[in-house]
Enzyme design. Structure first.
Site, PDB file in Angstrom:
ATOM      1  N   LYS A 129       0.855  -1.189   0.000  1.00  0.00           N
ATOM      2  CA  LYS A 129       0.000   0.000   0.000  1.00  0.00           C
ATOM      3  C   LYS A 129       0.882   1.227   0.000  1.00  0.00           C
ATOM      4  O   LYS A 129       2.030   1.173   0.465  1.00  0.00           O
ATOM      5  CB  LYS A 129      -0.882   0.013   1.252  1.00  0.00           C
ATOM      6  CG  LYS A 129      -2.110   0.873   1.120  1.00  0.00           C
ATOM      7  CD  LYS A 129      -3.249   0.159   0.423  1.00  0.00           C
ATOM      8  CE  LYS A 129      -4.382   1.109   0.099  1.00  0.00           C
ATOM      9  NZ  LYS A 129      -5.568   0.430  -0.415  1.00  0.00           N
ATOM     10  N   ASP A 169      -6.753   4.505  -4.755  1.00  0.00           N
ATOM     11  CA  ASP A 169      -7.460   4.361  -3.478  1.00  0.00           C
ATOM     12  C   ASP A 169      -8.090   5.728  -3.213  1.00  0.00           C
ATOM     13  O   ASP A 169      -8.261   6.522  -4.150  1.00  0.00           O
ATOM     14  CB  ASP A 169      -6.498   3.936  -2.356  1.00  0.00           C
ATOM     15  CG  ASP A 169      -7.219   3.532  -1.069  1.00  0.00           C
ATOM     16  OD1 ASP A 169      -7.753   2.418  -1.015  1.00  0.00           O
ATOM     17  OD2 ASP A 169      -7.259   4.337  -0.119  1.00  0.00           O
TER      18      ASP A 169
HETATM   19  P1  NDP Z   1     -12.661   8.199  -2.935  1.00  0.00           P
HETATM   20  O1  NDP Z   1     -11.556   9.145  -2.727  1.00  0.00           O
HETATM   21  O2  NDP Z   1     -13.206   7.981  -4.284  1.00  0.00           O
HETATM   22  O3  NDP Z   1     -13.873   8.611  -1.975  1.00  0.00           O
HETATM   23  C1  NDP Z   1     -13.768   8.681  -0.592  1.00  0.00           C
HETATM   24  C2  NDP Z   1     -15.127   9.056  -0.068  1.00  0.00           C
HETATM   25  O4  NDP Z   1     -15.173   8.864   1.348  1.00  0.00           O
HETATM   26  C3  NDP Z   1     -15.460  10.518  -0.321  1.00  0.00           C
HETATM   27  O5  NDP Z   1     -16.839  10.626  -0.601  1.00  0.00           O
HETATM   28  C4  NDP Z   1     -15.121  11.127   1.031  1.00  0.00           C
HETATM   29  O6  NDP Z   1     -15.733  12.381   1.279  1.00  0.00           O
HETATM   30  C5  NDP Z   1     -15.684  10.048   1.926  1.00  0.00           C
HETATM   31  N1  NDP Z   1     -15.275  10.151   3.301  1.00  0.00           N
HETATM   32  C6  NDP Z   1     -14.067  10.451   3.811  1.00  0.00           C
HETATM   33  N2  NDP Z   1     -14.124  10.451   5.144  1.00  0.00           N
HETATM   34  C7  NDP Z   1     -15.397  10.132   5.467  1.00  0.00           C
HETATM   35  C8  NDP Z   1     -16.107   9.972   6.696  1.00  0.00           C
HETATM   36  N3  NDP Z   1     -15.492  10.138   7.851  1.00  0.00           N
HETATM   37  N4  NDP Z   1     -17.416   9.617   6.642  1.00  0.00           N
HETATM   38  C9  NDP Z   1     -18.051   9.465   5.467  1.00  0.00           C
HETATM   39  N5  NDP Z   1     -17.432   9.606   4.283  1.00  0.00           N
HETATM   40  C10 NDP Z   1     -16.141   9.937   4.296  1.00  0.00           C
HETATM   41  O7  NDP Z   1     -12.178   6.816  -2.272  1.00  0.00           O
HETATM   42  P2  NDP Z   1     -12.652   5.331  -2.569  1.00  0.00           P
HETATM   43  O8  NDP Z   1     -14.109   5.292  -2.784  1.00  0.00           O
HETATM   44  O9  NDP Z   1     -11.734   4.751  -3.571  1.00  0.00           O
HETATM   45  O10 NDP Z   1     -12.273   4.624  -1.180  1.00  0.00           O
HETATM   46  C11 NDP Z   1     -13.171   4.586  -0.071  1.00  0.00           C
HETATM   47  C12 NDP Z   1     -12.764   3.465   0.859  1.00  0.00           C
HETATM   48  O11 NDP Z   1     -12.770   2.213   0.153  1.00  0.00           O
HETATM   49  C13 NDP Z   1     -11.361   3.588   1.447  1.00  0.00           C
HETATM   50  O12 NDP Z   1     -11.351   3.015   2.743  1.00  0.00           O
HETATM   51  C14 NDP Z   1     -10.526   2.710   0.509  1.00  0.00           C
HETATM   52  O13 NDP Z   1      -9.342   2.246   1.116  1.00  0.00           O
HETATM   53  C15 NDP Z   1     -11.513   1.582   0.261  1.00  0.00           C
HETATM   54  N6  NDP Z   1     -11.247   0.781  -0.929  1.00  0.00           N
HETATM   55  C16 NDP Z   1     -11.175   1.369  -2.168  1.00  0.00           C
HETATM   56  C17 NDP Z   1     -10.947   0.591  -3.277  1.00  0.00           C
HETATM   57  C18 NDP Z   1     -10.985   1.139  -4.652  1.00  0.00           C
HETATM   58  O14 NDP Z   1     -10.932   0.352  -5.606  1.00  0.00           O
HETATM   59  N7  NDP Z   1     -11.099   2.441  -4.859  1.00  0.00           N
HETATM   60  C19 NDP Z   1     -10.676  -0.868  -3.149  1.00  0.00           C
HETATM   61  C20 NDP Z   1     -10.874  -1.389  -1.817  1.00  0.00           C
HETATM   62  C21 NDP Z   1     -11.103  -0.572  -0.765  1.00  0.00           C
HETATM   63  P3  NDP Z   1     -14.903  13.752   1.026  1.00  0.00           P
HETATM   64  O15 NDP Z   1     -15.038  13.995  -0.433  1.00  0.00           O
HETATM   65  O16 NDP Z   1     -15.593  14.729   1.889  1.00  0.00           O
HETATM   66  O17 NDP Z   1     -13.488  13.495   1.480  1.00  0.00           O
END
Ligand code: NDP
Length: 449
Positions: A129, A169
């Site tokens: 990572k 991510d």
């Molecule tokens: P993005 O950057 O696309 O989106 C992150 C989202 O999470 C944004 O909407 C952000 O809001 C929101 N967020 C951040 N903090 C909080 C909180 N405290 N409560 C609610 N929402 C919050 O990231 P991803 O969708 O790619 O990743 C999200 C999660 O999934 C992470 O934990 C990542 O490690 C995991 N993941 C992702 C993968 C992937 O393929 N992308 C694969 C496996 C796991 P804001 O815009 O306000 O920051």
């Protein structure tokens, strides 16, 4: 959860001493060691080979300066990381996260979890990572590009298509992968599949963008089927509105569920009529705006400030897709009190240890992240295959393979839970199934003296 096995309790104490103050990493290690207690009792060969001590120590931790110039001409400095956690079953593989919270503990916990998740997919990928404490929010396109290029200038020394293959991510989507891929190509004079999550114009896989969210729903579908039911007619709450959340919402809706809430780190929207995902996509993917704008566009929907309030909304199924520890003990109890009976983790480690305990004790369906969100890395693995063979597959082919992989992950995690005498406890099942493959490979490869 209690580490009663004396030997593993000792291993954990050593991890604590060696990684002081790294609370997220310690949390992830504790959860896995807790599940592995029956294995430590049965498998003297693993103990003799020091597998438990070795598996909690990353093979390599790289941290580096990333300097870049902002639009005002000011020099800015961030810190970049790559943790190459375990290469027993394949090249290191895992995403890159750009977020101000990024630190050694965060990247180590993610790399540790990734090792078991990648093993569960059945594909030959080790765990890694990376990331930087860089906040992409509010930055211009030029600033993002210069940052990504500077980040890759250092990272390129440590990765390669057979060594370490990063992906996206949080904060790293197709745009950022594109700038990093371009820089790697320039530096190495090579066109290789060194990153996944690439654009389809540059060797990316169809369905990679959708894979984590879709895969999460495929996994939850298997959990629901174990109780003779499905998404049809169920009320669903999805936290966040990023890559994982958007495509979880899309698939849950396609499978007959009604998603009534989504959020970002500032607050959440509630739409009793079901979320209009086209509006969310326009706000988040096209305009890079805030979720509160949804309530301004869709009559009847309501925005509430503060993201944790989303867990007070009554639902059948909760899909946390935002960030680590977004569901604490109190939120877990509220969810259950309001009728939630199924939780599928889309984000990495979104539930605290106490919240997981609440879910397990209540007997609800609980799909832990390392199994439930493995769809993203699975399709990254399929992207590597397409890059190696230089043969792209159709969306339908990739989606069908993803469905198959998620079904197998569920089947293997469930079987391991039964074998451990905890039928249906997918936390134990996923940890044990993910661990065994890596541990056997580590024993087979011997210890480096
Ligand atoms: P993005 O950057 O696309 O989106 C992150 C989202 O999470 C944004 O909407 C952000 O809001 C929101 N967020 C951040 N903090 C909080 C909180 N405290 N409560 C609610 N929402 C919050 O990231 P991803 O969708 O790619 O990743 C999200 C999660 O999934 C992470 O934990 C990542 O490690 C995991 N993941 C992702 C993968 C992937 O393929 N992308 C694969 C496996 C796991 P804001 O815009 O306000 O920051």
């Amino acid at each position: 959860m209690a580490l009663t096995n004396e030997y593993l309790a000792g291993v954990y104490e050593d991890v604590k001493k060696r990684n002081p103050g790294e609370s997220e990493f310690l949390q992830a290690v504790y959860e896995v060691l807790d599940s592995l207690q029956p294995i430590a009792e049965k498998r003297k060969d693993f103990v003799d080979a020091g597998v438990f001590e070795r598996i909690v120590e990353p093979e390599r931790c790289i941290s580096f300066r990333v300097s870049w110039v902002d639009d005002a001409g000011k020099v800015r400095v961030n810190r970049g990381y790559r943790v190459q956690f375990n290469s027993a079953i394949g090249p290191y593989k895992g995403g890159i996260r750009f977020n101000p919270t990024v630190c050694a503990s965060e990247i180590k916990f993610l790399g540790f979890e990734q090792t078991f998740k990648n093993s569960l997919t059945g594909l030959p990928m080790g765990g890694g990572k990376g990331g930087a404490d860089f906040d992409p929010k509010g930055k211009s396109d030029g600033e993002i590009m210069r940052f990504c290029q500077s980040f890759m200038t250092e990272l390129a020394k440590h990765i390669g298509p057979d060594t370490d293959v990063p992906a996206g991510d949080k904060g790293v989507g197709s745009r950022e992968i594109g700038y990093m891929f371009g820089q790697y190509k320039r530096l190495q004079n090579e066109y290789t599949g060194v990153l996944t999550g690439k654009s389809i114009y540059s060797g990316g896989s169809l369905a990679r963008t959708e894979a984590t969210g879709y895969g999460l729903c495929y996994f939850v579908q298997e959990m629901l089927a174990s109780r003779g039911t499905s998404f049809e007619g169920k009320t669903v709450v999805v936290s966040a509105s990023g890559n994982v959340a958007i495509f979880a919402c899309e698939k849950a809706t396609q499978l007959g569920g009604k998603v009534v809430a989504m959020s970002d780190s500032n607050g959440y929207i509630y739409d009793a009529n079901g979320i209009n995902l086209d509006v969310v996509k326009q706000i988040k993917l096209v305009e890079r705006g805030r979720i509160k704008e949804y309530a301004e566009c869709v009559p009847g929907s309501v925005y509430t400030e503060g993201c944790s309030g989303i867990w007070t909304i009554p639902c059948d199924i909760a899909l946390p897709c935002g960030t680590q520890n977004e569901i604490d003990e109190a939120s877990a109890k509220t969810l259950i009190a309001n009728g939630c009976w199924c939780v599928g983790e889309g984000a990495n480690m979104p539930s605290t240890l106490e919240a997981i305990e609440v879910f397990r004790e209540s007997g609800i369906l609980f799909g832990p992240a390392k199994a439930a969100n493995a769809g993203g890395v699975s399709v990254s693995g399929l992207e590597m295959t397409q890059n190696s063979t230089r043969l792209p597959w159709s969306f339908e082919e990739v989606d069908a393979k993803l469905l198959d992989i998620m079904k197998n992950i569920y089947k293997n995690a469930y079987a391991a839970s039964v074998e451990m005498g905890r039928p249906g406890d997918l936390v134990v099942g996923a940890n044990v199934a993910g661990f065994l493959k890596v541990a056997n490979a580590m024993v087979w490869q011997g210890v480096a003296y």
